[in-house]
Enzyme design. Sequence first.
Site, PDB file in Angstrom:
ATOM      1  CE  LYS A 143      -1.262   1.067   4.867  1.00 34.10           C
ATOM      2  NZ  LYS A 143      -0.529   0.086   5.665  1.00 34.10           N
ATOM      3  CG  HIS A 190       1.657  -1.614  11.845  1.00 36.72           C
ATOM      4  ND1 HIS A 190       2.227  -0.416  12.204  1.00 36.72           N
ATOM      5  CD2 HIS A 190       1.870  -1.757  10.512  1.00 36.72           C
ATOM      6  CE1 HIS A 190       2.764   0.152  11.122  1.00 36.72           C
ATOM      7  NE2 HIS A 190       2.562  -0.646  10.088  1.00 36.72           N
ATOM      8  CD  GLU A 202       2.641  -7.133   8.029  1.00 40.64           C
ATOM      9  OE1 GLU A 202       2.156  -6.072   8.460  1.00 40.64           O
ATOM     10  OE2 GLU A 202       2.046  -8.211   8.109  1.00 40.64           O
TER      11      GLU A 202
HETATM   12  C1  LIG Z   1       0.419   0.115   6.466  1.00 38.16           C
HETATM   13  C2  LIG Z   1       0.830  -1.198   6.994  1.00 38.16           C
HETATM   14  C3  LIG Z   1       2.177  -1.607   6.936  1.00 38.16           C
HETATM   15  C4  LIG Z   1       3.278  -0.698   6.452  1.00 38.16           C
HETATM   16  O1  LIG Z   1       3.566   0.253   7.417  1.00 38.16           O
HETATM   17  P1  LIG Z   1       4.845   1.214   7.273  1.00 38.16           P
HETATM   18  O2  LIG Z   1       4.707   2.105   8.443  1.00 38.16           O
HETATM   19  O3  LIG Z   1       4.749   1.903   5.971  1.00 38.16           O
HETATM   20  O4  LIG Z   1       6.067   0.353   7.363  1.00 38.16           O
HETATM   21  C5  LIG Z   1       2.492  -2.867   7.369  1.00 38.16           C
HETATM   22  N1  LIG Z   1       1.545  -3.714   7.844  1.00 38.16           N
HETATM   23  C6  LIG Z   1       0.252  -3.360   7.932  1.00 38.16           C
HETATM   24  C7  LIG Z   1      -0.718  -4.344   8.452  1.00 38.16           C
HETATM   25  C8  LIG Z   1      -0.147  -2.099   7.527  1.00 38.16           C
HETATM   26  O5  LIG Z   1      -1.434  -1.748   7.634  1.00 38.16           O
END
Ligand SMILES: *Cc1c(COP(=O)(O)O)cnc(C)c1O
Length: 378
Positions: free
Chosen positions: A47, A184, A260
Site C-alpha cells: 500500500k 503494527h 512488513e
Molecule cells: C500500512 C501497513 C504496513 C506498512 O507500514 P509502514 O509504516 O509503511 O512500514 C504494514 N503492515 C500493515 C498491516 C499495515 O497496515
Amino acid sequence: MVQKSVLKQLAREHGTPLFVVDHQEIRRNYAEFRKRLPRVQAYYAVKANPDPAIVRTLYDAGCSFDVASMPEFLIVHENIRDLPAKARQDFIWDKIIYANPIKANETLEELDAFKPLVTYDNHEEIRKIRKHAPHAGLALRLQVPNTGAMVELSSKFGAASGEAVELIEAAHDAGLVVEGLSFHVGSQTTNFENYVQAIHLAAGVFQEAESRGFELKLLDIGGGFPAPYNSQVEPFKKLARRITAELDRLFPKKIEILAEPGRFLVATAATCVTKVIGKARREGKRCYYLDDGVYHTFSGILFDHCQYRLQAFRKGPTEICSVFGPTCDALDTISLAEELPELRLGDHVFSRNIGAYSHASSTYFNGFPPAKVVHINC
Ligand SMILES: *Cc1c(COP(=O)(O)O)cnc(C)c1O
C-alpha cells in the site's frame, strides 16, 4: 540520491508533474533492512506504493509482500509469474501475507484458492474465514502501543493481549490453524520502545498459548520502520540492534520472524518534480501555484501527516511563501511557510523522500490526473 541535473533533464523530457522512482535506492533500502535484521524476512507493504515495477524490483531482490486487498494481491501475484511452476504452488506464504484483519466474504472466497496466510483479530472474522476461506492459515493481530507514531493504527485493529489465547483457541475449535502473531507499532515510529514493548507482549502470548497446548510458529513484527525524513530520526541500525536483541532473547531460532516494512523501503526512493504555473502576492505574502498538490503526489500531507520540503533549482535570496496545488480547493495547500528563492512562471521545484503514501493515494480531483511516473536504475 538522484542528482538535480538528472531531475531537471527528466522534467524537460517528460513534462510535469513528474514522479521519479529510483530503483537503486529501493534495492539499497532492502539490502540495509536485511543486513541489519538478518533474522527477519521482509514483506513489503504494497500500500505504500503499489507500482508493479517496484514489486518486481523487490521480488528480484528476494523480498516478500504484505497485501491488504484483492487488487493488491493480484498486483503481486501477476508480477511474480516468471516463478517456476513448482515454486508457484507452494510459494504463497513465503511470498505473500494478506495482512488486513477485516476481509469481505467475497475477498475470502477469492483468496481461498491460494491457501493464503491471513490476519484476524476477532470472533466474527473466525466465522467468516471458516465459511469462506477454510484453507487459509491465520495470524492473530495483537493490539500494541502506538505511542508517538506519525500515523496511529492501534485504534482500528488488534486483539487485546488478554483475549489473545481465547481467540487462538476459538480459531482452533473452528478447524483453523493459527500459525502465529502479528502487530503494527504505528507508521513512522521514532519511539523505539514501541517495538520493545510489542515484542514482549507477543512473547507473553506465545508462552500462554504454549501452556494451553497451541504451538505458534511465526511472529510478524509489522511495519512502522521510520524513513530518514530529517536528522531527528535516529538511524535504522540503532532500532534494528534493539529489535534483534529482543528477538534473540525472547524467541528461539526456530520461530520464523516476518516484518512488513512499507515506508522504509520506498520513501527515499522517489522525488517529485513540479512546475510553477501561477504566482501572486496576497496580503504581502508571496504565493506560488504548482501543477501538483495535496489531491495528488502531496496527498501524504493529509493522509500521512507528512510534511514535505520543496527545493528550487534556481538560486537566490529566499523568502517565506505559500505554496498551493492546482485545484480550486483551499485544502490544496502544500505549505504556508516554505522558504524559496523568487521563482518565475515555468520554473521547476522538487521534493525528495516522497515515495511512500504519496502517488499511491493520488486522485483525479478537478480533472487533474496523477503525476506521470518514470523509473530509473531499474
Ligand atoms: C500500512 C501497513 C504496513 C506498512 O507500514 P509502514 O509504516 O509503511 O512500514 C504494514 N503492515 C500493515 C498491516 C499495515 O497496515
